[in-house]
Write a protein that holds these residues in place. Structure first.
Motif, mmCIF file in Angstrom:
data_model
loop_
_atom_site.group_PDB
_atom_site.id
_atom_site.type_symbol
_atom_site.label_atom_id
_atom_site.label_comp_id
_atom_site.label_asym_id
_atom_site.label_seq_id
_atom_site.Cartn_x
_atom_site.Cartn_y
_atom_site.Cartn_z
ATOM 1 N N SER A 270 41.240 39.775 35.688
ATOM 2 C CA SER A 270 40.098 39.257 34.934
ATOM 3 C C SER A 270 38.795 39.873 35.418
ATOM 4 O O SER A 270 37.920 40.230 34.617
ATOM 5 C CB SER A 270 40.027 37.732 35.066
ATOM 6 N N TYR A 271 38.658 39.999 36.736
ATOM 7 C CA TYR A 271 37.413 40.530 37.294
ATOM 8 C C TYR A 271 37.259 42.019 36.996
ATOM 9 O O TYR A 271 36.137 42.499 36.773
ATOM 10 C CB TYR A 271 37.387 40.271 38.802
ATOM 11 N N LEU A 272 38.369 42.747 36.975
ATOM 12 C CA LEU A 272 38.296 44.182 36.694
ATOM 13 C C LEU A 272 37.920 44.428 35.236
ATOM 14 O O LEU A 272 37.098 45.316 34.936
ATOM 15 C CB LEU A 272 39.631 44.849 37.024
ATOM 16 N N VAL A 273 38.494 43.659 34.316
ATOM 17 C CA VAL A 273 38.133 43.803 32.898
ATOM 18 C C VAL A 273 36.675 43.422 32.686
ATOM 19 O O VAL A 273 35.947 44.078 31.932
ATOM 20 C CB VAL A 273 39.060 42.942 32.016
ATOM 21 N N THR A 274 36.236 42.363 33.351
ATOM 22 C CA THR A 274 34.831 41.943 33.234
ATOM 23 C C THR A 274 33.898 43.031 33.748
ATOM 24 O O THR A 274 32.872 43.343 33.117
ATOM 25 C CB THR A 274 34.605 40.640 34.022
ATOM 26 N N LEU A 316 44.260 41.223 27.424
ATOM 27 C CA LEU A 316 44.817 41.096 28.776
ATOM 28 C C LEU A 316 44.002 40.111 29.606
ATOM 29 O O LEU A 316 44.561 39.299 30.364
ATOM 30 C CB LEU A 316 44.822 42.474 29.444
ATOM 31 N N LEU A 317 42.692 40.158 29.446
ATOM 32 C CA LEU A 317 41.801 39.238 30.145
ATOM 33 C C LEU A 317 42.096 37.792 29.760
ATOM 34 O O LEU A 317 42.199 36.901 30.620
ATOM 35 C CB LEU A 317 40.346 39.602 29.822
ATOM 36 N N PHE A 318 42.266 37.530 28.461
ATOM 37 C CA PHE A 318 42.551 36.171 28.004
ATOM 38 C C PHE A 318 43.910 35.680 28.511
ATOM 39 O O PHE A 318 44.043 34.519 28.917
ATOM 40 C CB PHE A 318 42.509 36.101 26.477
ATOM 41 N N VAL A 319 44.912 36.552 28.484
ATOM 42 C CA VAL A 319 46.237 36.158 28.977
ATOM 43 C C VAL A 319 46.164 35.783 30.454
ATOM 44 O O VAL A 319 46.745 34.770 30.886
ATOM 45 C CB VAL A 319 47.262 37.291 28.758
ATOM 46 N N ALA A 320 45.429 36.569 31.250
ATOM 47 C CA ALA A 320 45.323 36.312 32.687
ATOM 48 C C ALA A 320 44.633 34.987 32.966
ATOM 49 O O ALA A 320 45.101 34.185 33.784
ATOM 50 C CB ALA A 320 44.575 37.462 33.371
ATOM 51 N N ILE A 321 43.517 34.717 32.300
ATOM 52 C CA ILE A 321 42.776 33.490 32.598
ATOM 53 C C ILE A 321 43.480 32.261 32.046
ATOM 54 O O ILE A 321 43.518 31.206 32.687
ATOM 55 C CB ILE A 321 41.312 33.577 32.085
ATOM 56 N N PHE A 322 44.107 32.382 30.860
ATOM 57 C CA PHE A 322 44.831 31.225 30.314
ATOM 58 C C PHE A 322 46.072 30.916 31.151
ATOM 59 O O PHE A 322 46.513 29.762 31.199
ATOM 60 C CB PHE A 322 45.199 31.458 28.853
ATOM 61 N N ARG A 334 37.157 29.281 36.848
ATOM 62 C CA ARG A 334 37.975 29.607 35.678
ATOM 63 C C ARG A 334 37.209 29.334 34.389
ATOM 64 O O ARG A 334 37.360 30.068 33.403
ATOM 65 C CB ARG A 334 39.282 28.804 35.718
ATOM 66 N N TYR A 335 36.398 28.299 34.401
ATOM 67 C CA TYR A 335 35.553 28.010 33.238
ATOM 68 C C TYR A 335 34.620 29.189 32.961
ATOM 69 O O TYR A 335 34.504 29.653 31.815
ATOM 70 C CB TYR A 335 34.753 26.738 33.501
ATOM 71 N N PHE A 336 33.956 29.671 34.008
ATOM 72 C CA PHE A 336 33.007 30.773 33.818
ATOM 73 C C PHE A 336 33.718 32.053 33.383
ATOM 74 O O PHE A 336 33.196 32.798 32.542
ATOM 75 C CB PHE A 336 32.221 31.010 35.105
ATOM 76 N N VAL A 337 34.895 32.329 33.957
ATOM 77 C CA VAL A 337 35.636 33.522 33.555
ATOM 78 C C VAL A 337 36.024 33.431 32.084
ATOM 79 O O VAL A 337 35.936 34.417 31.338
ATOM 80 C CB VAL A 337 36.889 33.709 34.433
ATOM 81 N N LEU A 338 36.441 32.236 31.637
ATOM 82 C CA LEU A 338 36.812 32.067 30.228
ATOM 83 C C LEU A 338 35.599 32.237 29.317
ATOM 84 O O LEU A 338 35.687 32.887 28.264
ATOM 85 C CB LEU A 338 37.442 30.694 30.022
ATOM 86 N N VAL A 339 34.466 31.666 29.720
ATOM 87 C CA VAL A 339 33.241 31.814 28.920
ATOM 88 C C VAL A 339 32.835 33.276 28.842
ATOM 89 O O VAL A 339 32.474 33.785 27.770
ATOM 90 C CB VAL A 339 32.103 30.959 29.522
ATOM 91 N N ILE A 340 32.891 33.986 29.981
ATOM 92 C CA ILE A 340 32.557 35.410 29.998
ATOM 93 C C ILE A 340 33.522 36.197 29.114
ATOM 94 O O ILE A 340 33.128 37.156 28.423
ATOM 95 C CB ILE A 340 32.581 35.950 31.443
ATOM 96 N N ALA A 341 34.801 35.795 29.115
ATOM 97 C CA ALA A 341 35.792 36.482 28.275
ATOM 98 C C ALA A 341 35.431 36.356 26.801
ATOM 99 O O ALA A 341 35.475 37.346 26.049
ATOM 100 C CB ALA A 341 37.184 35.910 28.536
ATOM 101 N N TRP A 378 30.479 19.361 27.650
ATOM 102 C CA TRP A 378 31.033 20.694 27.398
ATOM 103 C C TRP A 378 30.817 21.645 28.591
ATOM 104 O O TRP A 378 31.311 22.755 28.589
ATOM 105 C CB TRP A 378 30.350 21.298 26.171
ATOM 106 N N GLY A 379 30.052 21.215 29.577
ATOM 107 C CA GLY A 379 29.673 22.081 30.685
ATOM 108 C C GLY A 379 30.790 22.302 31.689
ATOM 109 O O GLY A 379 31.845 21.656 31.656
ATOM 110 N N ALA A 380 30.540 23.210 32.616
ATOM 111 C CA ALA A 380 31.558 23.604 33.593
ATOM 112 C C ALA A 380 31.992 22.444 34.467
ATOM 113 O O ALA A 380 33.182 22.289 34.767
ATOM 114 C CB ALA A 380 31.004 24.736 34.465
ATOM 115 N N PHE A 381 31.057 21.584 34.869
ATOM 116 C CA PHE A 381 31.370 20.545 35.839
ATOM 117 C C PHE A 381 32.178 19.412 35.215
ATOM 118 O O PHE A 381 33.154 18.939 35.805
ATOM 119 C CB PHE A 381 30.074 20.023 36.458
ATOM 120 N N SER A 382 31.780 18.989 34.039
ATOM 121 C CA SER A 382 32.505 17.903 33.376
ATOM 122 C C SER A 382 33.919 18.326 32.987
ATOM 123 O O SER A 382 34.895 17.612 33.255
ATOM 124 C CB SER A 382 31.728 17.444 32.137
ATOM 125 N N ILE A 383 34.044 19.477 32.358
ATOM 126 C CA ILE A 383 35.366 19.960 31.930
ATOM 127 C C ILE A 383 36.276 20.192 33.139
ATOM 128 O O ILE A 383 37.467 19.844 33.113
ATOM 129 C CB ILE A 383 35.223 21.246 31.102
#
Length: 614
Positions: A270-274, A316-322, A334-341, A378-383
């Motif tokens: 995920s980090y490499l694709v980002t 590939l990024l979505f498969v890795a994070i999901f 993981r929330y931030f990585v998904l949002v960035i994706a 909807w934010g990172a902390f609540s979810i």
């Protein structure tokens, strides 16, 4: 953003401005950014004042003020850039007051950051607002109006101002440091170490900020002359784009590998694709105004081929994070990585299909996401917290169906969730899952002096022990270390009355791997030796040993009661020692140890020590 050519950089270094030029630019910068510079000056002197006291505790005590001061700089710069592009800036000067009020509310919502168990969400929220503030600077003059060429030149000015301010403030700092070192060496004048730190704050907070702000042209929207020199073309064509191609080759090779082996991708991909996507967007920003006119096949064809090649990698990024979310639920990361994706996917489609390509969409969209992620259901902390509670419920239910015998993976996941929720002060969310009789909060409330908190962290194993969760020895992933681990916690031994009438000295002690070499006990001191585990009492006056308290025999006796010792008779946790002149008694209130073939290692233990002195 443009990289200075060799000629520009040489001119930039060799042709220093005159004193009059420096004075005029400093005055103009203060007239243009008075609030920002006052903010930076006051903040810098506040830091210098803290350094003068030479105490890191002061920084911990005032961390909330320091974070607010740091946060305010970029937001105040951004709001000034925004106002300058309006037709009637004075009419909207109240927006500066709005920014100050928001900064005050940020400061007001922060807890005492000097505590060791501060909820990390406050620091994550600060980071989100800090990133949002810097993104705001990147699009503030163009929030309402748009011009492709002017925007490119604006980003060039931002880069130039950063390089120039860093260079001059860095040279000034090094020069002053060398001057202080010379005074110290030549005149034997003791220069305190904190002076160098204070100089650094002065140069970074005041000099660097002032020079940075003095280099921005006021007519930002009117600057429409493109200067795309050879050095920049070489940098893009022979450094940035080859790096993009290298990342693409690596990721496509990895994608082919997982297809051949038919396995899911690892989370780190995920980090490499980002990184690849961000690097590609940077190249797009640099070449955007000249991509069709410059004579370079590589630059001309960067669009659309980069985005076409990027789309399968986004999958590939979505498969890795999901995969990670499916296995372990959401956390903030993981929330931030998904949002960035999703952001990368949206920006790739936008830049691929939209002919106008208003590049301000990149920082504006990321700015909005950073703000929205910081609050709300909807934010990172609540979810993340809701997700971890659901994960605990799912795993705990599965373990309950197996007579509370957890696999090693399940056991570690439950411990991880407990630590996560404890860090965020949300353990009470598990009350409805664990039940009213042995709820997490109930355990904590019944524990005297927080004995479930071992050395600043929550002892998750004790909580799982109290819930009756154990690791199955038949589990294939079972860690052999757990086979030899024995533990006990007595919840403060509140059900015991301890007689102290025959003793003259009492103290609670902690024994663990980092126990100090010498523990003072009035006119005596104690030493702990781990191999074998033994306590020795010594006279302070001559250091001689007058009583030895071996622990290993008693610990080996405990092993016959099983690995979970919480049901042991408290009377069996008492050890007594005597010699001709002294008697002592030890009561274990908390205990965890490993039994190996030839030794016993205490991982942690809390004891009460009673001593009768001669």
């Amino acid at each position: 953003m443009q990289i200075c050519s060799y000629i520009e950089f040489k001119t930039f270094i060799m042709k220093f401005p005159s004193l009059i030029d420096i004075t005029d630019k400093a005055q103009n910068a203060f007239k243009r950014f008075p609030l920002t510079l006052v903010w930076a000056i006051l903040g810098s002197f506040f830091c210098i004042f803290l350094l003068e006291d030479n105490s890191s505790l002061l920084f911990e005590k005032h961390a909330d003020i320091l974070l607010t001061l740091l946060l305010g700089v970029s937001w105040l710069i951004g709001i000034q850039f925004f106002l300058e592009q309006l037709k009637n800036p004075k009419k909207w000067m109240g927006l500066k007051l709005v920014v100050l009020v928001l900064l005050f509310f940020f400061y007001w919502h922060l807890p005492d950051l000097g505590k060791s168990d501060v909820d990390p969400t406050y620091f994550i929220r600060f980071f989100l607002y800090l990133v949002a503030g810097h993104l705001f600077v990147l699009f503030a003059p163009f929030a309402i109006q748009w011009d492709k060429t002017a925007y490119w030149n604006y980003l060039k000015s931002v880069e130039y101002a950063i390089i120039r301010s860093t260079f001059f403030s860095g040279v000034l700092y090094l020069g002053l440091v060398l001057a202080l070192l010379a005074i110290d060496a030549l005149f034997n004048i003791d220069i305190k170490g904190k002076r160098y730190g204070q100089l650094f704050v002065f140069c970074l907070g005041i000099v660097n900020t002032w020079i940075y702000l003095s280099d921005f042209p006021k007519e930002i929207l009117g600057n429409r002359t493109i200067t795309f020199n050879k050095a920049l073309e070489v940098f893009v064509k022979y450094i940035l784009i080859p790096l993009v191609l290298l990342y693409i080759l690596i990721l496509y090779a990895y994608g082919l590998k997982i297809l051949m082996q038919w396995e899911l991708p690892e989370g780190w991909v995920s980090y490499l694709v980002t990184a690849l996507a961000l690097l590609g967007f940077l190249v797009q920003v640099i070449i955007n105004p000249v991509q069709k006119s410059i004579k370079s096949w590589v630059i001309n064809h960067f669009y659309p081929w980069f985005y076409i090649l990027l789309l399968p990698l986004i999958l590939l990024l979505f498969v890795a994070i999901f995969r990670r979310i499916g296995d372990y639920g959401f956390t903030e990361n993981r929330y931030f990585v998904l949002v960035i994706a999703f952001w990368i996917l949206g920006m790739a489609i936008y830049l691929l299909l939209n002919q106008k390509k208003r590049l301000k969409v990149l920082p504006i969209s990321l700015f909005i996401l950073a703000i929205l992620a910081s609050f709300g259901f909807w934010g990172a902390f609540s979810i993340s917290k809701n997700s971890q509670v659901r994960e605990f419920q799912r795993v705990y239910k599965d373990v309950g169906a197996k007579d509370n015998m957890a696999s090693f993976k399940e056991y570690e996941q439950l411990k991880s969730i407990l630590s996560y929720l404890d860090d965020r002060k949300a353990l009470s969310r598990l009350d409805a899952i664990t039940g009213p009789d042995i709820s997490i909060q109930g355990i904590l409330k019944d524990t005297v002096n927080g004995t479930l908190k071992a050395y600043g962290w929550l002892d998750t194993q004790k909580i799982l022990d109290s819930l009756g969760v154990t690791v199955s020895p038949k589990d294939l992933n079972y860690d052999s270390a757990y086979e030899d681990y024995y533990n006990y916690y007595g919840q403060g031994n509140t059900d015991q009355s301890l007689d102290i009438t025959d003793y003259t000295f009492f103290t609670p002690l902690e024994i663990h791997a980092s126990t100090p070499d010498s523990i003072p006990l009035g006119s005596y001191f104690m030493k702990y030796s781990s191999k074998p585990p033994v306590l020795t009492l010594h006279r302070t006056e001559d250091g001689k040993t007058f009583l030895e308290l071996p622990l290993e025999p008693k610990l080996r006796e405990f092993t016959k009661y099983g690995k979970n010792l919480h049901s042991i008779d408290p009377e069996k946790l008492v050890m007594e020692f005597k010699n001709d002149s002294t008697s002592a008694k030890i009561v274990f209130t908390d205990l965890g140890f490993y039994v190996k073939k030839d030794s016993i290692d205490i991982s942690h233990s809390n004891i009460y020590l009673f001593l009768k002195q001669p």
